[in-house]
Design a protein around this motif. Structure first.
Motif, PDB file in Angstrom:
ATOM      1  N   GLY A  84      36.219   7.740  40.291  1.00  0.00           N
ATOM      2  CA  GLY A  84      35.359   7.313  39.200  1.00  0.00           C
ATOM      3  C   GLY A  84      36.150   6.991  37.946  1.00  0.00           C
ATOM      4  O   GLY A  84      37.386   7.050  37.913  1.00  0.00           O
ATOM      5  N   ARG A  85      35.443   6.663  36.898  1.00  0.00           N
ATOM      6  CA  ARG A  85      36.074   6.350  35.622  1.00  0.00           C
ATOM      7  C   ARG A  85      36.701   7.601  35.020  1.00  0.00           C
ATOM      8  O   ARG A  85      36.101   8.668  35.028  1.00  0.00           O
ATOM      9  N   GLN A  86      37.884   7.457  34.490  1.00  0.00           N
ATOM     10  CA  GLN A  86      38.516   8.552  33.774  1.00  0.00           C
ATOM     11  C   GLN A  86      38.035   8.604  32.330  1.00  0.00           C
ATOM     12  O   GLN A  86      37.933   9.671  31.733  1.00  0.00           O
ATOM     13  N   VAL A  87      37.729   7.437  31.773  1.00  0.00           N
ATOM     14  CA  VAL A  87      37.278   7.321  30.389  1.00  0.00           C
ATOM     15  C   VAL A  87      35.871   6.733  30.397  1.00  0.00           C
ATOM     16  O   VAL A  87      35.540   5.873  31.228  1.00  0.00           O
ATOM     17  N   THR A  88      35.037   7.197  29.477  1.00  0.00           N
ATOM     18  CA  THR A  88      33.640   6.789  29.439  1.00  0.00           C
ATOM     19  C   THR A  88      33.475   5.277  29.264  1.00  0.00           C
ATOM     20  O   THR A  88      34.265   4.617  28.584  1.00  0.00           O
ATOM     21  N   GLY A  89      32.433   4.749  29.879  1.00  0.00           N
ATOM     22  CA  GLY A  89      32.052   3.361  29.657  1.00  0.00           C
ATOM     23  C   GLY A  89      30.932   3.225  28.653  1.00  0.00           C
ATOM     24  O   GLY A  89      30.384   2.135  28.487  1.00  0.00           O
ATOM     25  N   GLY A  90      30.604   4.325  27.974  1.00  0.00           N
ATOM     26  CA  GLY A  90      29.486   4.313  27.029  1.00  0.00           C
ATOM     27  C   GLY A  90      29.902   4.314  25.578  1.00  0.00           C
ATOM     28  O   GLY A  90      29.159   4.800  24.716  1.00  0.00           O
ATOM     29  N   ALA A  91      31.092   3.773  25.262  1.00  0.00           N
ATOM     30  CA  ALA A  91      31.553   3.775  23.873  1.00  0.00           C
ATOM     31  C   ALA A  91      30.638   2.951  22.976  1.00  0.00           C
ATOM     32  O   ALA A  91      30.447   3.282  21.800  1.00  0.00           O
ATOM     33  N   SER A  92      30.047   1.887  23.502  1.00  0.00           N
ATOM     34  CA  SER A  92      29.120   1.084  22.691  1.00  0.00           C
ATOM     35  C   SER A  92      27.900   1.901  22.286  1.00  0.00           C
ATOM     36  O   SER A  92      27.411   1.788  21.162  1.00  0.00           O
ATOM     37  N   LEU A  93      27.412   2.713  23.187  1.00  0.00           N
ATOM     38  CA  LEU A  93      26.254   3.558  22.876  1.00  0.00           C
ATOM     39  C   LEU A  93      26.620   4.602  21.821  1.00  0.00           C
ATOM     40  O   LEU A  93      25.817   4.931  20.942  1.00  0.00           O
ATOM     41  N   MET A  94      27.845   5.133  21.900  1.00  0.00           N
ATOM     42  CA  MET A  94      28.303   6.077  20.885  1.00  0.00           C
ATOM     43  C   MET A  94      28.374   5.410  19.520  1.00  0.00           C
ATOM     44  O   MET A  94      28.043   6.031  18.488  1.00  0.00           O
ATOM     45  N   ALA A  95      28.796   4.145  19.483  1.00  0.00           N
ATOM     46  CA  ALA A  95      28.881   3.433  18.215  1.00  0.00           C
ATOM     47  C   ALA A  95      27.498   3.206  17.614  1.00  0.00           C
ATOM     48  O   ALA A  95      27.317   3.289  16.392  1.00  0.00           O
ATOM     49  N   GLY A 127      42.596  33.986  36.243  1.00  0.00           N
ATOM     50  CA  GLY A 127      43.143  32.908  35.436  1.00  0.00           C
ATOM     51  C   GLY A 127      42.094  32.300  34.529  1.00  0.00           C
ATOM     52  O   GLY A 127      40.893  32.564  34.651  1.00  0.00           O
ATOM     53  N   GLU A 128      42.583  31.506  33.619  1.00  0.00           N
ATOM     54  CA  GLU A 128      41.713  30.820  32.668  1.00  0.00           C
ATOM     55  C   GLU A 128      42.359  29.493  32.311  1.00  0.00           C
ATOM     56  O   GLU A 128      43.574  29.412  32.119  1.00  0.00           O
ATOM     57  N   GLY A 129      41.571  28.467  32.266  1.00  0.00           N
ATOM     58  CA  GLY A 129      42.094  27.154  31.920  1.00  0.00           C
ATOM     59  C   GLY A 129      41.045  26.332  31.205  1.00  0.00           C
ATOM     60  O   GLY A 129      39.846  26.609  31.283  1.00  0.00           O
ATOM     61  N   GLY A 130      41.496  25.321  30.518  1.00  0.00           N
ATOM     62  CA  GLY A 130      40.559  24.468  29.813  1.00  0.00           C
ATOM     63  C   GLY A 130      41.227  23.184  29.381  1.00  0.00           C
ATOM     64  O   GLY A 130      42.437  23.139  29.142  1.00  0.00           O
ATOM     65  N   LEU A 131      40.436  22.125  29.304  1.00  0.00           N
ATOM     66  CA  LEU A 131      40.891  20.825  28.824  1.00  0.00           C
ATOM     67  C   LEU A 131      39.919  20.354  27.757  1.00  0.00           C
ATOM     68  O   LEU A 131      38.697  20.348  27.969  1.00  0.00           O
ATOM     69  N   GLU A 132      40.451  20.003  26.613  1.00  0.00           N
ATOM     70  CA  GLU A 132      39.611  19.465  25.546  1.00  0.00           C
ATOM     71  C   GLU A 132      38.852  18.248  26.076  1.00  0.00           C
ATOM     72  O   GLU A 132      39.442  17.382  26.731  1.00  0.00           O
ATOM     73  N   PRO A 133      37.539  18.160  25.848  1.00  0.00           N
ATOM     74  CA  PRO A 133      36.746  17.067  26.452  1.00  0.00           C
ATOM     75  C   PRO A 133      37.266  15.690  26.047  1.00  0.00           C
ATOM     76  O   PRO A 133      37.347  15.366  24.857  1.00  0.00           O
ATOM     77  N   VAL A 134      37.601  14.893  27.040  1.00  0.00           N
ATOM     78  CA  VAL A 134      38.139  13.560  26.778  1.00  0.00           C
ATOM     79  C   VAL A 134      37.063  12.652  26.189  1.00  0.00           C
ATOM     80  O   VAL A 134      37.298  11.907  25.232  1.00  0.00           O
ATOM     81  N   GLN A 135      35.852  12.725  26.740  1.00  0.00           N
ATOM     82  CA  GLN A 135      34.799  11.828  26.257  1.00  0.00           C
ATOM     83  C   GLN A 135      34.342  12.207  24.844  1.00  0.00           C
ATOM     84  O   GLN A 135      33.959  11.331  24.058  1.00  0.00           O
ATOM     85  N   LEU A 136      34.396  13.497  24.515  1.00  0.00           N
ATOM     86  CA  LEU A 136      34.072  13.900  23.151  1.00  0.00           C
ATOM     87  C   LEU A 136      35.139  13.400  22.184  1.00  0.00           C
ATOM     88  O   LEU A 136      34.849  13.083  21.027  1.00  0.00           O
ATOM     89  N   ALA A 137      36.379  13.309  22.643  1.00  0.00           N
ATOM     90  CA  ALA A 137      37.430  12.729  21.814  1.00  0.00           C
ATOM     91  C   ALA A 137      37.151  11.252  21.541  1.00  0.00           C
ATOM     92  O   ALA A 137      37.386  10.758  20.431  1.00  0.00           O
ATOM     93  N   VAL A 138      36.627  10.537  22.545  1.00  0.00           N
ATOM     94  CA  VAL A 138      36.250   9.136  22.333  1.00  0.00           C
ATOM     95  C   VAL A 138      35.148   9.044  21.287  1.00  0.00           C
ATOM     96  O   VAL A 138      35.182   8.183  20.390  1.00  0.00           O
ATOM     97  N   ARG A 139      34.156   9.932  21.347  1.00  0.00           N
ATOM     98  CA  ARG A 139      33.078   9.919  20.359  1.00  0.00           C
ATOM     99  C   ARG A 139      33.622  10.186  18.958  1.00  0.00           C
ATOM    100  O   ARG A 139      33.192   9.572  17.981  1.00  0.00           O
ATOM    101  N   ALA A 140      34.569  11.121  18.849  1.00  0.00           N
ATOM    102  CA  ALA A 140      35.159  11.405  17.545  1.00  0.00           C
ATOM    103  C   ALA A 140      35.888  10.187  16.998  1.00  0.00           C
ATOM    104  O   ALA A 140      35.816   9.876  15.798  1.00  0.00           O
ATOM    105  N   LEU A 141      36.615   9.477  17.861  1.00  0.00           N
ATOM    106  CA  LEU A 141      37.297   8.261  17.432  1.00  0.00           C
ATOM    107  C   LEU A 141      36.303   7.214  16.959  1.00  0.00           C
ATOM    108  O   LEU A 141      36.507   6.551  15.926  1.00  0.00           O
ATOM    109  N   ILE A 142      35.219   7.030  17.690  1.00  0.00           N
ATOM    110  CA  ILE A 142      34.197   6.048  17.318  1.00  0.00           C
ATOM    111  C   ILE A 142      33.564   6.411  15.975  1.00  0.00           C
ATOM    112  O   ILE A 142      33.366   5.551  15.099  1.00  0.00           O
ATOM    113  N   GLU A 143      33.255   7.701  15.784  1.00  0.00           N
ATOM    114  CA  GLU A 143      32.610   8.108  14.537  1.00  0.00           C
ATOM    115  C   GLU A 143      33.564   7.978  13.357  1.00  0.00           C
ATOM    116  O   GLU A 143      33.146   7.595  12.261  1.00  0.00           O
ATOM    117  N   ARG A 144      34.844   8.305  13.547  1.00  0.00           N
ATOM    118  CA  ARG A 144      35.808   8.138  12.458  1.00  0.00           C
ATOM    119  C   ARG A 144      35.911   6.665  12.061  1.00  0.00           C
ATOM    120  O   ARG A 144      35.947   6.324  10.867  1.00  0.00           O
TER     121      ARG A 144
END
Length: 338
Positions: free
Chosen positions: A91-102, A251-268
């Motif tokens: 599947g897509r690694q990066v969201t295809g909904g950046a226009s909707l975020m904008a 164990g414990e692991g985590g990855l900062e949400p990639v799609q939320l990072a895209v939303r932050a970029l769009i909002e900035r």
């Protein structure tokens, strides 16, 4: 001796069977009275989905209402993923909904939005109305059906639109970790432990353009990147006790949400676009109410929209400040009431 080994194996098999039965007890082969095989786990409520720049967008809307600044008619075009990245499952690694975020970001900023991204329903209704297939109730009520008329000039035009794309995904910009194990040489209590930790950094970037609709002039450009961090920590214990093997790990692991990072970029990027269109001098306009920062002066902003002179504070190197409009870094950005 053989009997003792058989007994131990029997106990082990019985314990494994009991655990399997316990885990399988929550699932039934027959649907229950409510029509389901199992009750879904999890009860987290629906929450808001803000970024560190959402407060600045709401503040921008408050600023426009406070000083009665008209919003240009805005629309959003295609903000596509140009990175070509694909996840392991295909599947897509990066969201295809950046226009909707904008679109959501423009709404937070109080912009007047016109739909241009998906006009399929409107175009179908226009075709039906042109063929006199759509009827609306007339003055006589439900029995007085009149076909919908097509009026020239009923659809307003846009002043500006945002387009662009997600242009970078860089994996493993830097990574590091440790792996440590220790044990005892004694054969009676050969206890061993292991600790491991890993961390890596990636980033994602966007390039957006603000275009004037009537002239197709690119009047503003924003390019931003955001780094994303992931980590993993684990620990374990391995031991032999009375002929039995114990292996315990956690164990414990985590990855900062990639799609939320895209939303932050769009909002900035959106808050920078709207600050320019509203003529806002910078994050200081989000301070508590005080004297009118506009000073009663008017003039062009960037030579394309009648607002207020702000090129000295709103453009150029000031946009590169990572704390600009960030609600946890920039003290001038006050938390919105929304």
């Amino acid at each position: 001796m053989i009997h003792g080994q058989f007994a131990r194996r029997l106990k082990t098999t019985a314990a494994a069977s009991a655990i399997a039965a316990l885990l399988g007890g929550c699932i039934s082969a027959s649907a229950g009275p409510n029509g389901t095989y199992a009750t879904p786990i999890g009860n987290a409520p629906v929450t808001a989905n803000p970024t560190p720049y959402s407060a600045a967008l709401y503040c921008m809307a408050d600023y426009a209402r406070r000083y009665d600044l008209p919003s240009p008619r805005m629309s959003v075009g295609r903000i596509a993923d140009y990175t070509g990245t694909v996840s392991a499952d295909g599947g897509r690694q990066v969201t295809g909904g950046a226009s909707l975020m904008a679109m959501t970001a423009l709404a937070k900023a109080g912009a007047q939005i016109l739909e241009r991204y998906d006009t399929s329903v409107s175009e179908m209704e226009l075709r039906y109305a042109n063929n006199r297939l759509i009827g609306d109730a007339g003055p006589g009520g439900a029995d007085d059906v009149q076909y919908r008329r097509i009026l020239a000039g009923s659809v307003p035009g846009t002043d500006f639109y945002i387009i662009g794309g997600i242009t970078e995904v860089n994996y493993n910009i830097r990574s590091g970790g440790f792996d440590m194990a220790a044990g005892q040489a004694s054969t009676q209590t050969p206890l061993s432990t292991a600790f491991a930790g890993k961390a890596f950094v990636m980033n994602i970037a966007i390039d957006l353009r603000l275009v004037q609709t009537t002239t197709l002039e690119v009047v503003d450009v924003v390019s931003y990147q955001k780094q994303i961090i992931g980590r993993e920590i684990s620990a374990g214990v391995f031991d032999f006790l009375n002929g039995n093997v114990f292996d315990i790990s956690a164990g414990e692991g985590g990855l900062e949400p990639v799609q939320l990072a895209v939303r932050a970029l769009i909002e900035r990027a959106t808050v920078e676009f709207m600050a320019n269109l509203y003529g806002a001098p910078g994050p200081d306009i989000c301070l508590s109410a005080g004297p009118d920062p506009l000073g009663g002066t008017t003039g062009p902003t960037g030579g394309y929209y009648p607002a207020y002179p702000n090129t000295g504070t709103n453009n150029g190197e000031t946009r590169a400040d990572p704390s600009r409009w960030h609600d946890r870094r920039d003290g001038a950005v006050r938390r919105s009431r929304y």
